[in-house]
Design a protein around this motif. Sequence first.
Motif, mmCIF file in Angstrom:
data_model
loop_
_atom_site.group_PDB
_atom_site.id
_atom_site.type_symbol
_atom_site.label_atom_id
_atom_site.label_comp_id
_atom_site.label_asym_id
_atom_site.label_seq_id
_atom_site.Cartn_x
_atom_site.Cartn_y
_atom_site.Cartn_z
ATOM 1 N N THR A 169 -5.555 1.748 -26.269
ATOM 2 C CA THR A 169 -4.491 0.784 -26.546
ATOM 3 C C THR A 169 -5.077 -0.599 -26.813
ATOM 4 N N LEU A 170 -5.997 -1.031 -25.949
ATOM 5 C CA LEU A 170 -6.564 -2.369 -26.090
ATOM 6 C C LEU A 170 -7.323 -2.525 -27.403
ATOM 7 N N LEU A 171 -8.081 -1.473 -27.772
ATOM 8 C CA LEU A 171 -8.843 -1.556 -29.011
ATOM 9 C C LEU A 171 -7.906 -1.492 -30.214
ATOM 10 N N ALA A 172 -6.879 -0.650 -30.118
ATOM 11 C CA ALA A 172 -5.930 -0.515 -31.225
ATOM 12 C C ALA A 172 -5.183 -1.824 -31.449
ATOM 13 N N ASN A 207 -6.376 -4.640 -30.899
ATOM 14 C CA ASN A 207 -7.369 -5.667 -31.200
ATOM 15 C C ASN A 207 -7.550 -6.720 -30.111
ATOM 16 N N VAL A 208 -7.278 -6.322 -28.863
ATOM 17 C CA VAL A 208 -7.454 -7.252 -27.749
ATOM 18 C C VAL A 208 -8.950 -7.492 -27.523
ATOM 19 N N PHE A 209 -9.746 -6.439 -27.690
ATOM 20 C CA PHE A 209 -11.195 -6.566 -27.574
ATOM 21 C C PHE A 209 -11.860 -6.053 -28.840
ATOM 22 N N GLU A 210 -13.041 -6.571 -29.108
ATOM 23 C CA GLU A 210 -13.851 -6.055 -30.206
ATOM 24 C C GLU A 210 -14.524 -4.765 -29.739
ATOM 25 N N PRO A 211 -14.645 -3.793 -30.626
ATOM 26 C CA PRO A 211 -15.320 -2.547 -30.200
ATOM 27 C C PRO A 211 -16.839 -2.696 -30.159
ATOM 28 N N THR A 212 -17.337 -3.716 -29.486
ATOM 29 C CA THR A 212 -18.782 -3.902 -29.359
ATOM 30 C C THR A 212 -19.230 -3.424 -27.986
ATOM 31 N N PRO A 213 -20.509 -3.044 -27.864
ATOM 32 C CA PRO A 213 -21.000 -2.632 -26.535
ATOM 33 C C PRO A 213 -20.760 -3.715 -25.495
#
Lengths: 257, 257
Positions: free
Chosen positions: A113-116, A118-124
Amino acid sequence: MLDILSELLPRLPGILGALTLVSLAIGISYWQKIGLEKSMSVAVVRAFVQLIAIGYALQLIFDSDNPLWIGVIVGVMLTVAGLTSGKRAESIPKARTIALLSISTSLALTLGTLLALNVFEPTPQSVIPIAGMIIGNAMTATSLSMARLRDDLKSSRSAIESALALGAPSRVAAQVQLRTALATGMTPLVDSTKTVGLIALPGAMTGMILAGSPPMEAVQLQIVVMFMLVGAAAFASMIATFLTYRQFFTKTHQLKL
Amino acid sequence: MTQGHQVEGKATFEICDLTVSLGGGAVVLDGLSHTIVAGKINALIGPSGCGKSTLLRCLNKLIEPTKGSIRLDGVDITDIDVLTLRARVGMVMQSATMFAGSIAENLAFGPSSLGQEIDRPRMKELLELVSLDPSLLDKDAQKLSGGQAQRVSIARSLANKPEVLLLDEPTSALDPAATRTIEATLIRLRDELGMTIVLVSHSMEQVERIADTSALMLDGKIIETGTPEHLLTGVHHHWTEQFAKGKLSSQKENQPN
């Protein structure tokens, strides 16, 4: 390893300074014959080694910029969490599978949900620490719900069988116990969400402030983290409660203990 | 197995070669066959651990037998929907567990689980049937005496309009006066409603007082069937004699010197 050490070296006085507090605690344990000296020393050494190791690993992963590593690290976290939680509820059939399934589904739903959104960047850099927080909280919720449901089903056997004998399906017969188990898993997080900022500054926010971020920026992140963890605990409790319940009832509405 | 003075009548339950074994090889019921006679008080008696409660719990499918068959009015109970079966075959446990709420809510539990309604006049009728004051209807069910709770639990089963009532040592926790009231209720249910009753009891005196037919169980088998008088006077398995002797000696103890 050398560059890590060279980075660590200037901070060594600070670490040694904090260590005096630990030796003080060990001293008290010895003086008061609490008998915790050995496990305290072991804990200190373990924490030191484990944290250096994960710091080193994270540095390598951030540098390599290969998303596969995220999967590996999260996989290890999930496995450890599933085994730990499953061990707490050992007398439940398939406890480890249930725990692993609850925690990983909770992680997938929350992080997804958070990634979808765009709350956080999908970075390590964001995914690994956030996954860690989610997994840790989902693990607690899972352990609590599973253990509570098992205990309550055992102690309420006669009430549940009375309800079954009256023609109630097992979900209705165990309604009270299911609700209690769900609530038990979620209560610690709901409570800490209620008092957040009043009693203690939470971890993520403390970290950012210590690292020099402006408080409002830290607060923003903390709010997201808090809400995310409430969601994670709710998902984990729900799945763990449901799967545990299924272990104790047959399709023909019989309670097996 | 010796038989004598069999009570004639239509069979409600035909139990054939019933076996229940637990994990680890313990056999609770060992190829047991028996007939429950319609419209009678059928007693099952025997020492604790002989399997009489297990047999009772097979009849409403709270337990799945390992082997064998049970027919209710000629139909194998595995062919009857389990919740329907439990509505048709009511059960009263050894010590009554009242659900949270009033007596009325307890009485409504069965019908509402089955998607039916029950009105207050009918509830009052049920309380009268078990010799309870109908004005108690709104009383908190948790605040009843053991005897009252047991009577509510009988009324609660009757709310489903069952054809058969199973009772698992319903008076073992009650004083003599409360015991007599329950026994009178059972006789009334048989005489006025023509109900088939299966009564598990540990007391030969109780069986002699109210049962029409009795079966003596030992080690998961029925070793003797017949009228209660037959169990006390006929030629028997050595254990039956011991049981009868025990009965006689306890009768002597009860006589004033």
